[in-house]
Design a protein around this motif. Structure first.
Motif, PDB file in Angstrom:
ATOM      1  N   ALA A  72       1.103 -91.148  12.564  1.00 51.09           N
ATOM      2  CA  ALA A  72       1.695 -90.540  11.366  1.00 51.09           C
ATOM      3  C   ALA A  72       3.036 -89.906  11.688  1.00 51.09           C
ATOM      4  N   ALA A  73       3.117 -89.222  12.837  1.00 52.84           N
ATOM      5  CA  ALA A  73       4.353 -88.544  13.225  1.00 52.84           C
ATOM      6  C   ALA A  73       5.478 -89.522  13.516  1.00 52.84           C
ATOM      7  N   SER A  74       5.134 -90.779  13.731  1.00 56.21           N
ATOM      8  CA  SER A  74       6.143 -91.817  13.944  1.00 56.21           C
ATOM      9  C   SER A  74       6.433 -92.606  12.673  1.00 56.21           C
ATOM     10  N   GLY A  75       5.706 -92.307  11.589  1.00 59.42           N
ATOM     11  CA  GLY A  75       5.888 -93.053  10.354  1.00 59.42           C
ATOM     12  C   GLY A  75       5.264 -94.436  10.403  1.00 59.42           C
ATOM     13  N   ALA A  76       4.310 -94.633  11.331  1.00 56.85           N
ATOM     14  CA  ALA A  76       3.728 -95.960  11.526  1.00 56.85           C
ATOM     15  C   ALA A  76       2.488 -96.167  10.665  1.00 56.85           C
ATOM     16  N   TRP A 151       9.940 -78.287   8.012  1.00 57.64           N
ATOM     17  CA  TRP A 151       8.770 -78.357   7.139  1.00 57.64           C
ATOM     18  C   TRP A 151       7.505 -78.552   7.966  1.00 57.64           C
ATOM     19  N   VAL A 152       6.383 -78.134   7.413  1.00 59.57           N
ATOM     20  CA  VAL A 152       5.080 -78.473   7.984  1.00 59.57           C
ATOM     21  C   VAL A 152       4.167 -78.956   6.866  1.00 59.57           C
ATOM     22  N   SER A 153       3.235 -79.812   7.216  1.00 63.96           N
ATOM     23  CA  SER A 153       2.237 -80.273   6.246  1.00 63.96           C
ATOM     24  C   SER A 153       0.988 -79.412   6.327  1.00 63.96           C
ATOM     25  N   ASP A 265      -4.065 -78.225  15.127  1.00 70.09           N
ATOM     26  CA  ASP A 265      -3.816 -78.353  13.691  1.00 70.09           C
ATOM     27  C   ASP A 265      -3.715 -79.818  13.268  1.00 70.09           C
ATOM     28  N   TYR A 266      -3.074 -80.642  14.078  1.00 64.46           N
ATOM     29  CA  TYR A 266      -2.842 -82.049  13.769  1.00 64.46           C
ATOM     30  C   TYR A 266      -2.215 -82.234  12.393  1.00 64.46           C
ATOM     31  N   GLU A 267      -1.259 -81.344  12.125  1.00 64.38           N
ATOM     32  CA  GLU A 267      -0.385 -81.484  10.973  1.00 64.38           C
ATOM     33  C   GLU A 267       0.950 -82.049  11.453  1.00 64.38           C
ATOM     34  N   LEU A 268       1.822 -82.397  10.516  1.00 61.91           N
ATOM     35  CA  LEU A 268       3.156 -82.856  10.870  1.00 61.91           C
ATOM     36  C   LEU A 268       4.150 -81.712  10.738  1.00 61.91           C
ATOM     37  N   ALA A 269       5.015 -81.580  11.724  1.00 63.81           N
ATOM     38  CA  ALA A 269       6.205 -80.748  11.601  1.00 63.81           C
ATOM     39  C   ALA A 269       7.384 -81.708  11.566  1.00 63.81           C
ATOM     40  N   PHE A 270       8.292 -81.503  10.620  1.00 60.41           N
ATOM     41  CA  PHE A 270       9.411 -82.428  10.505  1.00 60.41           C
ATOM     42  C   PHE A 270      10.634 -81.702   9.966  1.00 60.41           C
ATOM     43  N   THR A 271      11.772 -82.300  10.187  1.00 60.45           N
ATOM     44  CA  THR A 271      13.033 -81.756   9.695  1.00 60.45           C
ATOM     45  C   THR A 271      13.646 -82.750   8.709  1.00 60.45           C
ATOM     46  N   ALA A 272      14.451 -82.220   7.799  1.00 54.16           N
ATOM     47  CA  ALA A 272      15.142 -83.059   6.823  1.00 54.16           C
ATOM     48  C   ALA A 272      16.356 -82.309   6.311  1.00 54.16           C
TER      49      ALA A 272
END
Length: 325
Positions: A72-76, A151-153, A265-272
């Motif tokens: 998921a963190a790779s968008g795959a 951001w975090v999910s 947590d196994y959530e996503l942290a991402f920037t945008a």
């Protein structure tokens, strides 16, 4: 029950998308023309990653979920996975529950078990998951820029709260409804696969949160050669158990440690880019996943954690988990 009977009974299913699955020396995967293969491996060791009394259904779920979280963190888009399983004994009720949790999550993501290995030894679970992503569309850790939002999910810190409760570090004990909800987050994390795919072309960087927010976020900062500031209050608001804060009577430092350094947590942290806030929210909506903006990328190095008045909090022991530290 012997090794091959065990595999045949609990883990062999007809393949639908792979060209060849369990039964030969190698599995064969069908990859869409022009796609890139994304691969992730994770190991779960008894006594290190999970308690001996964990529900085997939950353990089967989590064993696959942690790999799907990496994809998921790779968008795959997930395709298939292998399972290497070391067992101290053939415990058929345990195997039945483990396979149930594992394969239910696999079915939920339309992927299949295509191979692996079993052996006699201490309980150890290793899964390798395979996914596909269009060239140039994979989410990486190296694209964050100054001015980007962080951001975090989902929710952060609840898994750590459950762990601390299990280790007797919470006094008074958590109310049953809080403990049950927190243990669900610890033992049955939700891999954010749909969100990762929806963030292609929007997120400038991403990773999954397995060892704690601040420590994991450092990997993005190092790869992108930037710094960050985190709004402590915004991060705390993601924690589901905070709704029970008055009754739990935890110190502020305990809440912060759960959210900033909790792990599992196994959530996503991402920037945008800030200009893409609406696009981020649309992506989250399409994936039916809550996201929270908790800070921003800055020039320079390191992470500053800010209070509600914008003042930097003294740095506590908010380091991420390290198996060898």
């Amino acid at each position: 029950m012997g090794e091959f009977d065990l595999i045949a009974h609990y883990f062999t299913r007809p393949v639908r998308r792979a060209a060849l699955g369990v039964g030969d020396d190698c599995a064969l995967l069908r990859i869409e023309p022009g796609m890139q293969l994304a691969v992730s491996s994770d190991m779960l060791v008894a006594g290190r990653h999970f308690f001996d009394d964990v529900n085997p259904v939950h353990l089967g779920h989590k064993s696959l979920a942690v790999n799907l979280s990496d994809l998921a963190a790779s968008g795959a888009r997930p395709l298939a996975f292998t399972l290497a399983l070391s067992l101290p004994a053939v415990d058929e009720p345990w195997l039945k529950g483990f396979a149930q949790g594992l394969l239910a999550l696999a079915d939920a993501h339309d992927i299949e078990l295509v191979g692996g290995d079993t052996t006699h030894g201490p309980l150890n679970i290793c899964i390798t998951a395979f996914g596909e992503v269009p060239p140039g569309k994979a989410l990486l850790r190296s694209g964050a820029l100054p001015g980007d939002d962080i951001w975090v999910s989902g929710t952060l810190g609840d898994a750590r709260l459950a762990l601390d409760a299990a280790l007797g570090k919470i006094d008074p004990p958590l109310p049953p409804e809080v403990l049950d909800a927190a243990r669900e987050r610890l033992e049955c994390p939700t891999p954010r696969v749909a969100l990762g795919m929806a963030l292609r072309g929007i997120a400038s960087s991403a990773l999954d949160l397995s060892d704690g927010l601040l420590g994991d976020l450092t990997h993005i900062l190092e790869q992108s050669q930037v710094g960050a500031q985190i709004d402590a209050d915004a991060a705390l608001q993601t924690m589901a158990a905070r709704a029970f804060a008055p009754a739990l009577r935890l110190a502020d430092t305990q809440w912060l440690e759960c959210v900033l350094a909790g792990g599992d947590d196994y959530e996503l942290a991402f920037t945008a880019p800030a200009a893409l806030r609406v696009a981020v929210q649309d992506a989250a909506c399409s994936a039916s996943t809550r996201v929270t903006r908790i800070g921003s990328i800055t020039a320079g190095h390191g992470i500053r954690v800010l209070d509600a008045n914008g003042r930097a909090l003294p740095r506590q022991r908010w380091d991420s988990f390290d198996h060898f530290a």
